[in-house]
Design an enzyme around this catalytic site. Structure first.
Site, PDB file in Angstrom:
ATOM      1  N   SER A 141     -15.657 -13.226 -27.110  1.00 16.51           N
ATOM      2  CA  SER A 141     -16.164 -13.667 -25.802  1.00 16.51           C
ATOM      3  C   SER A 141     -17.530 -14.294 -26.043  1.00 16.51           C
ATOM      4  O   SER A 141     -18.160 -14.042 -27.078  1.00 16.51           O
ATOM      5  CB  SER A 141     -16.323 -12.449 -24.887  1.00 16.51           C
ATOM      6  OG  SER A 141     -17.097 -12.755 -23.741  1.00 16.51           O
ATOM      7  N   TYR A 154     -18.943  -3.682 -23.211  1.00 20.55           N
ATOM      8  CA  TYR A 154     -18.214  -4.930 -23.492  1.00 20.55           C
ATOM      9  C   TYR A 154     -19.010  -5.787 -24.472  1.00 20.55           C
ATOM     10  O   TYR A 154     -18.470  -6.301 -25.457  1.00 20.55           O
ATOM     11  CB  TYR A 154     -17.990  -5.662 -22.162  1.00 20.55           C
ATOM     12  CG  TYR A 154     -17.074  -6.853 -22.219  1.00 20.55           C
ATOM     13  CD1 TYR A 154     -15.697  -6.708 -22.115  1.00 20.55           C
ATOM     14  CD2 TYR A 154     -17.592  -8.141 -22.344  1.00 20.55           C
ATOM     15  CE1 TYR A 154     -14.849  -7.809 -22.140  1.00 20.55           C
ATOM     16  CE2 TYR A 154     -16.757  -9.250 -22.364  1.00 20.55           C
ATOM     17  CZ  TYR A 154     -15.382  -9.082 -22.258  1.00 20.55           C
ATOM     18  OH  TYR A 154     -14.548 -10.181 -22.278  1.00 20.55           O
TER      19      TYR A 154
HETATM   20  P1  NAD Z   1      -6.213  -9.524 -18.563  1.00 19.76           P
HETATM   21  O1  NAD Z   1      -6.678  -8.306 -17.843  1.00 19.76           O
HETATM   22  O2  NAD Z   1      -5.480 -10.579 -17.829  1.00 19.76           O
HETATM   23  O3  NAD Z   1      -5.303  -9.104 -19.818  1.00 19.76           O
HETATM   24  C1  NAD Z   1      -5.648  -8.040 -20.636  1.00 19.76           C
HETATM   25  C2  NAD Z   1      -4.435  -7.635 -21.436  1.00 19.76           C
HETATM   26  O4  NAD Z   1      -4.773  -6.467 -22.220  1.00 19.76           O
HETATM   27  C3  NAD Z   1      -3.243  -7.212 -20.549  1.00 19.76           C
HETATM   28  O5  NAD Z   1      -2.029  -7.629 -21.132  1.00 19.76           O
HETATM   29  C4  NAD Z   1      -3.332  -5.693 -20.574  1.00 19.76           C
HETATM   30  O6  NAD Z   1      -2.096  -5.041 -20.314  1.00 19.76           O
HETATM   31  C5  NAD Z   1      -3.807  -5.458 -21.996  1.00 19.76           C
HETATM   32  N1  NAD Z   1      -4.367  -4.126 -22.175  1.00 19.76           N
HETATM   33  C6  NAD Z   1      -5.412  -3.560 -21.529  1.00 19.76           C
HETATM   34  N2  NAD Z   1      -5.569  -2.285 -21.924  1.00 19.76           N
HETATM   35  C7  NAD Z   1      -4.599  -2.050 -22.848  1.00 19.76           C
HETATM   36  C8  NAD Z   1      -4.231  -0.922 -23.625  1.00 19.76           C
HETATM   37  N3  NAD Z   1      -4.873   0.250 -23.536  1.00 19.76           N
HETATM   38  N4  NAD Z   1      -3.177  -1.048 -24.452  1.00 19.76           N
HETATM   39  C9  NAD Z   1      -2.479  -2.199 -24.544  1.00 19.76           C
HETATM   40  N5  NAD Z   1      -2.793  -3.309 -23.835  1.00 19.76           N
HETATM   41  C10 NAD Z   1      -3.843  -3.220 -23.000  1.00 19.76           C
HETATM   42  O7  NAD Z   1      -7.532 -10.089 -19.275  1.00 19.76           O
HETATM   43  P2  NAD Z   1      -7.840 -11.502 -19.977  1.00 19.76           P
HETATM   44  O8  NAD Z   1      -8.934 -12.127 -19.210  1.00 19.76           O
HETATM   45  O9  NAD Z   1      -6.617 -12.257 -20.267  1.00 19.76           O
HETATM   46  O10 NAD Z   1      -8.496 -10.959 -21.328  1.00 19.76           O
HETATM   47  C11 NAD Z   1      -7.921 -11.133 -22.606  1.00 19.76           C
HETATM   48  C12 NAD Z   1      -9.027 -11.100 -23.643  1.00 19.76           C
HETATM   49  O11 NAD Z   1      -9.907 -12.201 -23.429  1.00 19.76           O
HETATM   50  C13 NAD Z   1      -9.887  -9.830 -23.578  1.00 19.76           C
HETATM   51  O12 NAD Z   1     -10.214  -9.406 -24.878  1.00 19.76           O
HETATM   52  C14 NAD Z   1     -11.136 -10.311 -22.871  1.00 19.76           C
HETATM   53  O13 NAD Z   1     -12.274  -9.554 -23.191  1.00 19.76           O
HETATM   54  C15 NAD Z   1     -11.237 -11.740 -23.414  1.00 19.76           C
HETATM   55  N6  NAD Z   1     -12.061 -12.624 -22.600  1.00 19.76           N
HETATM   56  C16 NAD Z   1     -11.719 -12.905 -21.318  1.00 19.76           C
HETATM   57  C17 NAD Z   1     -12.544 -13.758 -20.591  1.00 19.76           C
HETATM   58  C18 NAD Z   1     -12.243 -14.131 -19.172  1.00 19.76           C
HETATM   59  O14 NAD Z   1     -13.090 -14.795 -18.550  1.00 19.76           O
HETATM   60  N7  NAD Z   1     -11.090 -13.804 -18.629  1.00 19.76           N
HETATM   61  C19 NAD Z   1     -13.695 -14.285 -21.166  1.00 19.76           C
HETATM   62  C20 NAD Z   1     -14.005 -13.964 -22.477  1.00 19.76           C
HETATM   63  C21 NAD Z   1     -13.174 -13.132 -23.192  1.00 19.76           C
END
Ligand code: NAD
Length: 259
Positions: A141, A154
């Protein structure tokens, strides 16, 4: 990545992970999905990714549990014969000032956003090393590069995953095994929608205004990065053009970290 590569993507039942699974499957990969969700959500994710034609399977490991991470890697290797591409994507968020940050939330964020990636890499590497080939991409991130208030766990986990990325890259540099991190800014997924909803409620404003304010605070482009943009970055890192790119970060943040 070839048209018969095998990819495991954690947290691929939603958001960025599902887009990455879609992207890799559209490049010909067979994929193992993982993530939480209702049976309907998991079935829908499987069906969506399967329409690209490759094989799709699902492992429901709870990534907060190291023994389940180990079993997930073994399951993928048994099911598909090997793992060529490992995408550590699953993540959760919790916001509170440090003095009010519940210890169990800290533990959960570190377990899922950092330790699970360590365990998955630890277990997938021997197979990659035996075959002399592998691609590991960690979804970090902008919070792996800079901080924001109220996101101590985080930010610590995401800074940690960039450090882990570099160590894995160095330890495997002589083999055709690369390890890189992707650093998205705001991407509109359920993880961010929760933060928009919380802002709207806190400030008594509508959702569209909360969205605009969230972007204006950090992301100069004033646009969300799209999950499919992240998927293309991941496909690049797993493709031939990135064969000598390792231990580094690819940032898609609309200028966030240029400020
Ligand atoms: P999201 O909530 O849509 O998806 C998260 C995924 O992780 C889901 O499939 C969920 O089921 C899974 N997950 C959560 N806890 C779990 C567990 N205990 N066991 C197995 N699976 C688990 O979130 P997203 O925005 O798609 O995030 C995906 C990645 O991208 C993350 O690492 C997040 O930190 C990173 N990220 C997101 C953003 C953003 O703006 N959305 C920005 C930077 C980084």
């Amino acid at each position: 990545m070839t048209r018969s590569s095998i990819a495991l993507i954690t947290g691929s039942t939603s958001g960025i992970g599902l887009a990455i699974a879609d992207g890799l499957a559209s490049n010909g990969c067979s994929v193992m999905l993982n993530g939480l969700g209702s049976p309907e959500q998991i079935d829908a994710a499987r069906a969506q990714v399967a329409r690209h034609g490759g094989e799709v399977d699902y492992n429901g490991a709870d990534l907060a549990r190291p023994e389940q991470v180990e079993a997930m890697i073994a399951d993928a290797e048994r099911r598909f014969g090997r793992i060529d591409i490992l995408i550590n994507n699953a993540g959760i968020q919790h916001t509170a000032r440090v003095e009010a940050f519940a210890a169990e939330r800290w533990d959960a964020v570190l377990a899922i956003n950092l330790s699970a990636s360590f365990h998955a890499i630890r277990c997938a590497l021997p197979g990659m090393q035996a075959r002399g080939h592998g691609r590991i991409v960690n979804i970090a991130s902008v919070h792996g590069l800079v901080a924001s208030a109220e996101k101590s766990a985080y930010v610590a986990a995401k800074h940690g995953i960039i450090g882990l990325t570099k160590v894995v890259a160095l330890e495997n540099a002589k083999a055709d095994i690369t390890c890189n991190a992707v650093c998205p800014g705001w991407v509109l997924t359920p993880l961010v929608q929760k933060q928009i909803d919380a802002r709207a409620q806190r400030e008594g404003i509508d959702n569209a205004r909360a969205e605009r304010e969230l972007l204006a605070e950090k992301q100069p482009s004033l646009r969300f990065t799209r999950p499919e943009d992240i998927a293309r970055a991941v496909a690049f890192l797993c493709g031939p053009g990135a064969g000598n790119m390792t231990g580094t970060t690819l940032t898609l943040d609309g200028g966030w970290t240029a400020q």
